[in-house]
Design a protein around this motif. Structure first.
Motif: not given
Length: 475
Positions: A124-133, A302-311
């Motif tokens: 999950t953390a790896s996926s979140m980090t990837t989504q943010i980037l 970018g962090i805010r947008k990435g976290l909001a997009e992550f499902r």
């Protein structure tokens, strides 16, 4: 020790088991670097389709002649010693390397390799980090342990100097990596069939932490993690709910799968954020991701947008279906702490009952952590157990599902003769799953959340139950 220069001068690389979740991202990265790749596998999958679309030749089935012309052969840990391609590879005179060793070499190619470790939450953390980037526009490479919709699989090859790598502690695999930013989410007693004691696990994480070239990002609320990094001559960035952490959070609202929180950086409020995967443990995963990406210059927008997009990654609180008010979710949780966190998150949602369907994984883990499993699974309103999935083990422990089930109030399980369970045949597993599915079909009610849990193949129960419920509606 594997020669870090083993790829020098190589042109043709053959990958045995190229469709595996760990092999596919490496194939993407090697292909992007101009290597000629071939591979083999035994089952047609969507991943193999993606491999072929890259122009890589794939052999179905494994035979000695498939390695012809290759000057480096890569194999995954799942490949047995008597595999004809592996046997031929070792006799050919060409260099042969295991996947995890190759991954270690590849991480050394990047100036900002973010290697994310921890007993729980890595995917999950790896996926979140990837989504943010990705949302920030960073052309990153990544190797993660689950499938992420944003990248269409478990990996990606990019052109920047940033890489995200899920870093697994099992059999000390993560000690082969070359982390620049080493993340430790948590450290708990797991894989005791290999490590033996919690103290040995902590020592292993300490070795991993000592390898970081730039900094450590660690859970400042976790005692075992702090023990692992204590006294290391490294720059340490902490995250957690404790206000003294460099990155901390205060949860302001929970509704459905959404959690809102305030982010504090060195005690000062930075802003308001939301995630759309449930549970306080996922707020911690978000904090770890935030701390890691800030180290490579990602903006807070970018962090805010990435976290909001992550499902979520697949098999992490993944919604399978909703039929007549019955919601079916699948999750990879298999350690008692993971189960407790996931079930507590589920209990905080708006469901009448939470039904946990758990497939115990390995006899040794079930035996050693028996009482912890009882505590965790008792959080659910109803617990349903399958037979134990032995995986790599033989049942020399004499451990069976009823030994766990009898300790959990109201637990449902279907007792199978021990001599049949010990054979671990596909036919017996299918029969056991059918018993569980029939029970759920007959007893599920509107307002129920049914969660299949485990790192084996319990997800099949979720999908087969959804199909049966839809067939009953004439769909």
């Amino acid at each position: 020790m594997v020669d870090k220069n083993i790829l020098n001068g190589k042109k043709h690389i053959h990958m045995i088991g190229i469709g595996g979740s760990g092999m596919y991202p490496l194939a993407q990265i090697l292909h992007s670097q101009g290597y000629l790749l071939t591979g083999s596998d035994n089952n047609e999958t969507e991943t193999l389709d993606a491999v072929r679309k890259m122009g890589i030749k794939v052999f179905m089935g494994q035979a000695a002649e498939n390695i012809e012309g290759a000057d480096l052969i890569v194999y995954s840990a799942a490949i047995m010693a008597d595999n004809p391609e592996l046997v031929a590879a070792k006799a050919s005179g060409a260099d042969v390397i295991e996947r995890s060793d190759l991954l270690g070499i590849v991480t050394g190619w990047y100036d900002n390799a973010i290697c994310i470790s921890g007993t729980h939450g890595k995917t999950t953390a790896s996926s979140m980090t990837t989504q943010i980037l990705m949302e920030e526009g960073v052309d990153l490479s990544c190797v993660i342990g689950g499938k992420l919709k944003a990248i269409g699989g478990s990996g990606r090859a990019g052109q920047s100097d940033v890489m995200v790598c899920e870093s697994c502690e099992f059999v000390d695999t993560f000690l082969k990596l070359s982390p620049d930013i080493a993340v430790i989410l948590n450290v708990d007693a797991d894989h005791l069939d290999y490590f033996g004691t919690l103290e040995n696990i902590i020592k292993s994480f300490r070795k991993f932490a000592s390898m970081a070239s730039k900094c450590l990002v660690v859970n400042g609320d976790d005692e075992n993690t702090l023990t692992a990094v204590d006294g290391l001559d490294k720059r340490i960035v902490t995250f957690g709910f404790g206000e003294d952490n460099d990155y901390s959070a205060r949860i302001t609202a929970k509704k459905g799968l959404r959690t809102d929180f305030e982010l504090y950086v060195k005690g000062e409020k930075q802003g308001d954020y939301s995630i759309f995967v449930p549970g306080e443990h996922n707020v911690l995963n978000a904090l770890a991701s935030i701390a890691a990406v800030r180290e490579v210059g990602v903006s807070y927008d970018g962090i805010r947008k990435g976290l909001a997009e992550f499902r979520g990654a697949m098999r992490r609180f993944e919604k399978i279906d909703e039929i007549d008010g019955i919601t079916i979710v699948d999750d990879y949780a298999h350690h008692p702490n993971e189960l407790a966190a996931t079930l507590m998150a589920a209990k905080g949602l708006d469901f009448e009952r939470v039904i946990a369907v758990f497939q115990p994984f390995t006899y040794s883990r079930t035996e050693i952590l028996m009482e912890d499993f009882v505590t965790a699974l008792s959080i659910a309103d109803v617990c349903v157990l399958t037979d134990i999935f032995g995986s790599r083990e033989k049942n020399t422990h004499g451990i069976y599902t009823e030994m766990l089930g009898d300790k959990i109030d109201g637990c449902v399980y279907f007792k199978t003769p021990h001599e049949i369970v010990d054979q671990q045949t596909a036919e017996q597993k299918d029969k056991n799953f059918a018993q569980v599915i029939d029970y759920l079909f007959e007893n599920a009610k509107e307002g129920d959340l049914i969660m299949t849990l485990g790192c084996g193949d319990a997800y099949k129960i979720a999908k087969r139950l959804a199909k049966k419920l839809r067939q009953a509606r004439g769909e």
